[in-house]
Motif scaffolding. Structure first.
Motif, short mmCIF file in Angstrom:
data_model
loop_
_atom_site.label_atom_id
_atom_site.label_comp_id
_atom_site.label_asym_id
_atom_site.label_seq_id
_atom_site.Cartn_x
_atom_site.Cartn_y
_atom_site.Cartn_z
N UNK A 197 0.84 -1.20 0.00
CA UNK A 197 0.00 0.00 0.00
C UNK A 197 0.87 1.24 0.00
N UNK A 198 0.24 2.37 -0.29
CA UNK A 198 0.90 3.67 -0.24
C UNK A 198 0.48 4.37 1.05
N UNK A 199 1.44 4.65 1.89
CA UNK A 199 1.18 5.27 3.20
C UNK A 199 1.41 6.78 3.09
N UNK A 200 0.46 7.56 3.61
CA UNK A 200 0.49 9.01 3.42
C UNK A 200 0.67 9.75 4.74
N UNK A 201 1.00 11.01 4.62
CA UNK A 201 1.09 11.86 5.79
C UNK A 201 -0.29 12.05 6.41
N UNK A 202 -0.32 12.16 7.73
CA UNK A 202 -1.56 12.40 8.46
C UNK A 202 -2.25 13.63 7.89
N UNK A 203 -3.57 13.50 7.67
CA UNK A 203 -4.33 14.60 7.07
C UNK A 203 -4.88 15.60 8.06
N UNK A 204 -4.76 15.33 9.34
CA UNK A 204 -5.30 16.24 10.35
C UNK A 204 -5.47 15.50 11.66
N UNK A 205 -6.18 16.10 12.59
CA UNK A 205 -6.38 15.49 13.89
C UNK A 205 -5.09 15.51 14.70
N UNK A 206 -5.10 14.79 15.81
CA UNK A 206 -3.93 14.79 16.68
C UNK A 206 -3.27 13.42 16.69
N UNK A 207 -1.95 13.41 16.66
CA UNK A 207 -1.20 12.15 16.68
C UNK A 207 -1.37 11.48 18.04
N UNK A 208 -1.51 10.14 18.02
CA UNK A 208 -1.75 9.40 19.27
C UNK A 208 -0.53 8.59 19.72
N UNK A 209 0.44 8.39 18.82
CA UNK A 209 1.56 7.51 19.14
C UNK A 209 2.61 8.20 20.00
N UNK A 210 3.20 7.43 20.88
CA UNK A 210 4.36 7.85 21.66
C UNK A 210 5.45 6.83 21.39
N UNK A 211 6.48 7.23 20.62
CA UNK A 211 7.44 6.29 20.07
C UNK A 211 7.99 5.30 21.09
N UNK A 212 8.58 5.81 22.15
CA UNK A 212 9.26 4.93 23.09
C UNK A 212 8.27 4.18 23.99
N UNK A 213 7.24 4.88 24.47
CA UNK A 213 6.26 4.23 25.33
C UNK A 213 5.53 3.11 24.60
N UNK A 214 5.06 3.40 23.38
CA UNK A 214 4.32 2.39 22.63
C UNK A 214 5.23 1.26 22.18
N UNK A 215 6.47 1.61 21.81
CA UNK A 215 7.42 0.56 21.41
C UNK A 215 7.70 -0.40 22.55
N UNK A 216 7.90 0.14 23.74
CA UNK A 216 8.17 -0.71 24.90
C UNK A 216 6.94 -1.56 25.25
N UNK A 217 5.75 -0.98 25.14
CA UNK A 217 4.53 -1.74 25.42
C UNK A 217 4.40 -2.92 24.48
N UNK A 218 4.77 -2.73 23.22
CA UNK A 218 4.68 -3.83 22.26
C UNK A 218 5.72 -4.91 22.56
N UNK A 219 6.93 -4.49 22.90
CA UNK A 219 7.96 -5.46 23.27
C UNK A 219 7.54 -6.24 24.51
N UNK A 220 7.05 -5.53 25.52
CA UNK A 220 6.61 -6.18 26.75
C UNK A 220 5.47 -7.15 26.48
N UNK A 221 4.54 -6.75 25.62
CA UNK A 221 3.41 -7.63 25.30
C UNK A 221 3.90 -8.92 24.65
N UNK A 222 4.81 -8.80 23.67
CA UNK A 222 5.29 -9.99 22.97
C UNK A 222 6.05 -10.93 23.91
N UNK A 223 6.91 -10.35 24.75
CA UNK A 223 7.69 -11.19 25.66
C UNK A 223 6.81 -11.87 26.70
N UNK A 224 5.86 -11.11 27.22
CA UNK A 224 4.95 -11.67 28.23
C UNK A 224 4.10 -12.78 27.64
#
Length: 228
Positions: A197-224
Motif C-alpha cells: 500500500x501507499x502510506x500518506x502523511x496524516x491529514x489532520x487530527x492529533x497524533x496518538x503515538x508515543x514512540x518509546x512508550x508504545x514501542x516498549x509496550x509492544x515489546x513487553x506484550x510480545x515477551x509476556x
C-alpha cells in the motif's frame, strides 16, 4: 455479502469526514456488495462525531479510550461478512479496499494486511525512527518469536472475514491490539495475505503515538505472551 468498514476516531475533526469519503462505496456496491461504515467515537472532545455522521457513517460512542477498546466495540456493532479496518487520519489508502476484499472473496484469504514497506511511504508520513528502526525491529522480533512471516506487523489497514475475527481471541485494550491481532492470525493458521500500500502523511487530527512508550509496550506484550 456485506462489507463493514470499522474506523476508530479520537479527536479527528477535519479529517475523519474526508477519510470516510475516500472509501470507494459506489465501486464496492457495483461489485455486488452491501456496505456499512462504522466510526467508533472514542470519547472525542471535538466535532469528530458530527463530522463522521455528516459524511455518512454510523457512529457509536466508546467511552473507554484505547485503540483496542474502540475496535472491539466497532466489530461488535458490525453486521458485515467481511470487516475492513483503517485509521481515521487519512494515512491509509482506503480507496484500495476493493483489492483487499477481492483477495478474500476470490483468492480465499482469511486475513489481508497492508504492507507499507513493500509499497511506498510518503516523505514525512513516518518518523525515521519508526521507518528504519522501530517498525522493522518489532516486525522481526514478532516473526522470530511467533514463527510468522510479516513485513509490516504494525500496518493498520486490514481486512478479514467475520469467521476469522471470531477465531482470533482479541483482548488488548490499547495499542497492543495491533500486534495481538497479527499474532492471533498466525497462531490460528489463518490464510494471510500481505498487500503493498501507499502510506500518506496524516491529514489532520492529533497524533496518538508515543514512540518509546508504545514501542516498549509492544515489546513487553510480545515477551509476556511468549514466555508466561
Amino acid at each position: 455479502m456485506k462489507i463493514s468498514f470499522v474506523i476508530p476516531a479520537l479527536n479527528e475533526e477535519g479529517i475523519v469526514g474526508k477519510t470516510i469519503q475516500s472509501i470507494p462505496t459506489e465501486e464496492i456496491k457495483e461489485a455486488g456488495y452491501e456496505v456499512e461504515i462504522i466510526v467508533v467515537n472514542n470519547n472525542s472532545t471535538d466535532n469528530t462525531e458530527q463530522e463522521a455522521r455528516e459524511a455518512g457513517a454510523t457512529v457509536f460512542l466508546e467511552m473507554n479510550r484505547g485503540y483496542g477498546n474502540a475496535y472491539k466495540r466497532g466489530f461488535k456493532e458490525a453486521t458485515g461478512d467481511i470487516f475492513v479496518m483503517g485509521d481515521a487520519d487519512g494515512t491509509y489508502p482506503l480507496e484500495q479496499s476493493l483489492n483487499f476484499i477481492n483477495y478474500i472473496v476470490e483468492d480465499g484469504s482469511d486475513f489481508v494486511i497492508g504492507s507499507r514497506f513493500k509499497g511506498s511511504i510518503e516523505e514525512g508520513a513516518m518518523p525515521a525512527l519508526h521507518q528504519y528502526i522501530g517498525n522493522p525491529m518489532l516486525t522481526k522480533m514478532l516473526n522470530i518469536l511467533f514463527h510468522a512471516d510479516y513485513s509490516d506487523t504494525h500496518c493498520g489497514m486490514r481486512a478479514f472475514t467475520r469467521e476469522a475475527y471470531e477465531k482470533m481471541d482479541l483482548k488488548a485494550p490499547g495499542m497492543e491490539f495491533a500486534i495481538e491481532m497479527v499474532i492471533e492470525a498466525a497462531e490460528k493458521n489463518l490464510n494471510i495475505k500481505e498487500v503493498p500500500i501507499s502510506y500518506r502523511k496524516r491529514g489532520g487530527g492529533e497524533a496518538k503515538l508515543s514512540s518509546f512508550d508504545d514501542g516498549w509496550r509492544h515489546i513487553k506484550y510480545m515477551l509476556t505472551r511468549k514466555f508466561n
